[in-house]
Write a protein that holds these residues in place. Sequence first.
Motif, mmCIF file in Angstrom:
data_model
loop_
_atom_site.group_PDB
_atom_site.id
_atom_site.type_symbol
_atom_site.label_atom_id
_atom_site.label_comp_id
_atom_site.label_asym_id
_atom_site.label_seq_id
_atom_site.Cartn_x
_atom_site.Cartn_y
_atom_site.Cartn_z
ATOM 1 N N ASP A 177 0.838 -1.191 0.000
ATOM 2 C CA ASP A 177 0.000 0.000 0.000
ATOM 3 C C ASP A 177 0.878 1.248 0.000
ATOM 4 O OD1 ASP A 177 -2.136 -1.712 0.168
ATOM 5 O OD2 ASP A 177 -2.316 -1.535 2.345
ATOM 6 N N ILE A 178 0.558 2.172 -0.884
ATOM 7 C CA ILE A 178 1.280 3.431 -1.000
ATOM 8 C C ILE A 178 0.361 4.563 -0.575
ATOM 9 C CG2 ILE A 178 2.287 5.068 -2.638
ATOM 10 C CD1 ILE A 178 4.072 2.732 -2.108
ATOM 11 N N TYR A 179 0.832 5.384 0.369
ATOM 12 C CA TYR A 179 0.074 6.546 0.833
ATOM 13 C C TYR A 179 0.934 7.792 0.644
ATOM 14 C CZ TYR A 179 -2.607 2.920 3.309
ATOM 15 O OH TYR A 179 -3.348 1.811 3.616
ATOM 16 N N ALA A 180 0.404 8.781 -0.077
ATOM 17 C CA ALA A 180 1.138 10.028 -0.294
ATOM 18 C C ALA A 180 0.202 11.206 -0.074
ATOM 19 C CB ALA A 180 1.715 10.069 -1.708
ATOM 20 N N ILE A 202 1.694 15.735 -5.872
ATOM 21 C CA ILE A 202 1.554 14.619 -4.934
ATOM 22 C C ILE A 202 1.119 13.392 -5.732
ATOM 23 C CG2 ILE A 202 0.314 13.784 -2.909
ATOM 24 C CD1 ILE A 202 -0.158 16.920 -2.384
ATOM 25 N N THR A 203 1.932 12.328 -5.704
ATOM 26 C CA THR A 203 1.676 11.193 -6.579
ATOM 27 C C THR A 203 1.918 9.865 -5.878
ATOM 28 O OG1 THR A 203 2.557 12.542 -8.400
ATOM 29 C CG2 THR A 203 2.166 10.224 -8.850
ATOM 30 N N ALA A 217 -3.667 8.915 -2.673
ATOM 31 C CA ALA A 217 -3.015 10.223 -2.702
ATOM 32 C C ALA A 217 -4.022 11.305 -2.326
ATOM 33 C CB ALA A 217 -2.431 10.505 -4.086
ATOM 34 N N GLY A 218 -3.631 12.180 -1.390
ATOM 35 C CA GLY A 218 -4.513 13.253 -0.954
ATOM 36 C C GLY A 218 -3.778 14.569 -0.811
ATOM 37 N N GLY A 219 -4.479 15.649 -1.043
ATOM 38 C CA GLY A 219 -3.861 16.963 -0.912
ATOM 39 C C GLY A 219 -3.398 17.253 0.495
ATOM 40 N N ILE A 220 -4.191 16.851 1.486
ATOM 41 C CA ILE A 220 -3.830 17.032 2.902
ATOM 42 C C ILE A 220 -3.459 15.692 3.528
ATOM 43 C CG2 ILE A 220 -4.638 17.754 5.169
ATOM 44 C CD1 ILE A 220 -4.163 20.093 3.284
#
Length: 273
Positions: A177-180, A202-203, A217-220
Amino acid sequence: AQDLFALADAVNNGTSYEDQYFRLTDDIDLEDKAWTPIGNSASAQGRQFLGSFDGGGYTVSGLYVEGTHGYAGLFGVVGKLNQTTTAEVKNLRVEGKVFVERDSSLFYAGGVAGFVGQGAKITDCSFQGTVETTVDNQAIAGYTGGIAGYNFGTISECKVSNSIISGTNQSTTADIDIYAAGIAPYNVGGTIETCTVESSTITGTNNSDNQASQSLAGGIAAFNTFLGNIKGTIEECEVTGGRVSTVGTVKVSSVGGIAATNEGTVTKCSNSA
């Protein structure tokens, strides 16, 4: 700069500086010399910064982190995982680059701190630069953020600008799982408030043939969730310009201007990325 290197050495050798106070009195250039983050594990047996670090509004530039650190940033760990502390980092500007490549377990990377523990605070801090992570082989998950990689505490009045925040999965054997996210990808019962992300990319990327992985991927925040009965909170945050995206074929691909996935509370926020 030698004072900051000495502080990192002391914390990573077991001095937590609990209830002690540091204050910068000038800008510091780390000159892109290899930096070992302050604090190396959030577990009970780990080494964490538990004091108060006041940047005084000054800038630490030339941050350069590279390697397989499990907790990466200027600070690796602020606070503890399962115990409330008063650890804090405030009034600090950070500029530089964080590169992590990990092939086992979990890891947490952020411009200011990799991991923010229960009760810990990151207040009025900013980051400008690059945080890039790559996971391979038997890694489980990677958390990549502009301010912090993982937040159990409170992040407030922080800003990320003109930065690149990216997490990439290159494993061919494991479901990873990738979280950015612009501020903190995993907000677990924590609070993110009055924060801004501007003109940043953000990628979350899956370069693997394994399509059972997840990319968020989320802005915040990438995942805003709860801890026990305490909901994660995102309030009065703003994302302007830039781009938030996931790339590649995966089992779950979630993208949000504020939060990619939300099980908590999001109020009074806006996104124009």
